[in-house]
Design a protein around this motif. Sequence first.
Motif, short mmCIF file in Angstrom:
data_model
loop_
_atom_site.label_atom_id
_atom_site.label_comp_id
_atom_site.label_asym_id
_atom_site.label_seq_id
_atom_site.Cartn_x
_atom_site.Cartn_y
_atom_site.Cartn_z
N VAL A 1 97.61 43.31 65.29
CA VAL A 1 96.71 44.40 65.68
C VAL A 1 96.01 44.07 66.99
N SER A 2 95.53 42.82 67.10
CA SER A 2 94.81 42.40 68.31
C SER A 2 95.72 42.44 69.54
N LEU A 3 96.97 42.03 69.36
CA LEU A 3 97.91 42.02 70.48
C LEU A 3 98.21 43.43 70.99
N CYS A 4 98.28 44.39 70.09
CA CYS A 4 98.67 45.75 70.47
C CYS A 4 97.55 46.52 71.16
N GLN A 5 96.31 46.26 70.72
CA GLN A 5 95.15 46.97 71.25
C GLN A 5 95.34 48.49 71.18
N LEU A 6 95.74 48.94 70.02
CA LEU A 6 95.97 50.37 69.79
C LEU A 6 94.81 50.97 69.00
N PRO A 7 94.57 52.26 69.16
CA PRO A 7 93.58 52.93 68.29
C PRO A 7 94.07 52.94 66.84
N LYS A 8 93.13 53.03 65.92
CA LYS A 8 93.49 52.99 64.50
C LYS A 8 94.47 54.09 64.12
N SER A 9 94.44 55.17 64.84
CA SER A 9 95.34 56.29 64.53
C SER A 9 96.80 55.96 64.78
N ARG A 10 97.04 54.85 65.51
CA ARG A 10 98.43 54.46 65.80
C ARG A 10 98.83 53.18 65.06
N ILE A 11 98.01 52.77 64.10
CA ILE A 11 98.32 51.61 63.27
C ILE A 11 98.57 52.10 61.85
N PHE A 12 99.74 51.76 61.32
CA PHE A 12 100.15 52.27 60.02
C PHE A 12 100.47 51.11 59.08
N TYR A 13 100.55 51.43 57.79
CA TYR A 13 100.87 50.42 56.78
C TYR A 13 102.23 50.72 56.16
N GLY A 14 103.01 49.66 55.96
CA GLY A 14 104.38 49.81 55.51
C GLY A 14 104.55 50.52 54.20
N ASP A 15 103.58 50.36 53.29
CA ASP A 15 103.72 50.99 51.98
C ASP A 15 103.53 52.50 52.03
N HIS A 16 103.06 53.02 53.17
CA HIS A 16 102.94 54.47 53.34
C HIS A 16 103.90 55.00 54.40
N LEU A 17 104.78 54.15 54.85
CA LEU A 17 105.60 54.47 56.01
C LEU A 17 106.42 55.73 55.85
N ASN A 18 107.03 55.92 54.68
CA ASN A 18 107.96 57.03 54.50
C ASN A 18 107.31 58.30 53.94
N THR A 19 106.00 58.40 54.07
CA THR A 19 105.30 59.61 53.64
C THR A 19 105.36 60.65 54.75
N PRO A 20 105.30 61.94 54.39
CA PRO A 20 105.38 63.00 55.41
C PRO A 20 104.33 62.85 56.51
N LYS A 21 103.13 62.43 56.16
CA LYS A 21 102.05 62.30 57.15
C LYS A 21 102.40 61.25 58.21
N ILE A 22 102.90 60.09 57.77
CA ILE A 22 103.22 59.01 58.71
C ILE A 22 104.48 59.35 59.49
N ILE A 23 105.45 59.95 58.85
CA ILE A 23 106.67 60.35 59.56
C ILE A 23 106.30 61.31 60.70
N LYS A 24 105.42 62.26 60.42
CA LYS A 24 104.98 63.21 61.45
C LYS A 24 104.26 62.48 62.59
N ALA A 25 103.39 61.52 62.23
CA ALA A 25 102.63 60.78 63.25
C ALA A 25 103.56 59.97 64.14
N ILE A 26 104.56 59.34 63.54
CA ILE A 26 105.52 58.53 64.31
C ILE A 26 106.36 59.43 65.20
N ARG A 27 106.75 60.56 64.68
CA ARG A 27 107.54 61.50 65.50
C ARG A 27 106.76 61.94 66.73
#
Length: 250
Positions: A46-72
């Motif tokens: 997380v520290s290396l990326c310096q991204l806003p929280k909205s662009r940091i996701f967790y693997g156990d929710h990766l394949n949910t419609p919300k995260i798929i939409k965000a990644i797209r």
Amino acid sequence: MINRIIFAGNNQIAVDILKFLVTQNVKIVGLIIHPEKFSKKGQELVSLCQLPKSRIFYGDHLNTPKIIKAIRELKPDLFLSINFRYLLKDEIINIPSYGCINLHFGYLPYNRGVFADAWSIIDDTPAGVTYHLIDSGIDTGKIVAQLQVEKLVTDTGKSLYQKLTRTAYNLFVTTWPSIYQWNFSPKNQPAGGTCHKRTDINDIDFINLEKRYTAKKLINILRARTFSPYSGAYFTTQKGKKIYLRLTFH
């Protein structure tokens, strides 16, 4: 040309590769880490990326419609998976404009699935690292680059893992220019190979004192599962107490 990367990773090798990538002419537009229960080096990533929280996701929710939409919406060119435990659904695989690449700590097609390093010792199969394209199977995609690693009779699970980590980093650095330019010819995996589920190792870890093992098989199990601080192989006493075993070479 790769400009925008979604990075998914865990463990020191993910940190090492991400450190390298931030020095390159690319943008890490999203980060996927493991949930706290499985996370290793997550906060460092997380520290290396310096991204806003909205662009940091967790693997156990990766394949949910919300995260798929965000990644797209991040419009990645590449999804890079480094020691990442979660499988990608087709909805994720099809998002990056170029594709998805995974690091596997095994010399494919041998030891697909989990604990590839341990199984290469247990089953006496080739050890190595492979970068491959991600498809809908488990470590079945076309090979981008791979290297076999010499496995000594004195290697334990831990020492082999350390070799694989060094090799994986060096191979990524040398392969990166061709990935960046997307100028490589992925090759089909050879026929055959093996695959192991996460639970398969549980049967190996239990040393049945009434079972017959060849000396070679038993030694291979013990050295494969010698990986401090993890518990590894064990037998049980008549009262059901677990006695854990580690192998030391002199």
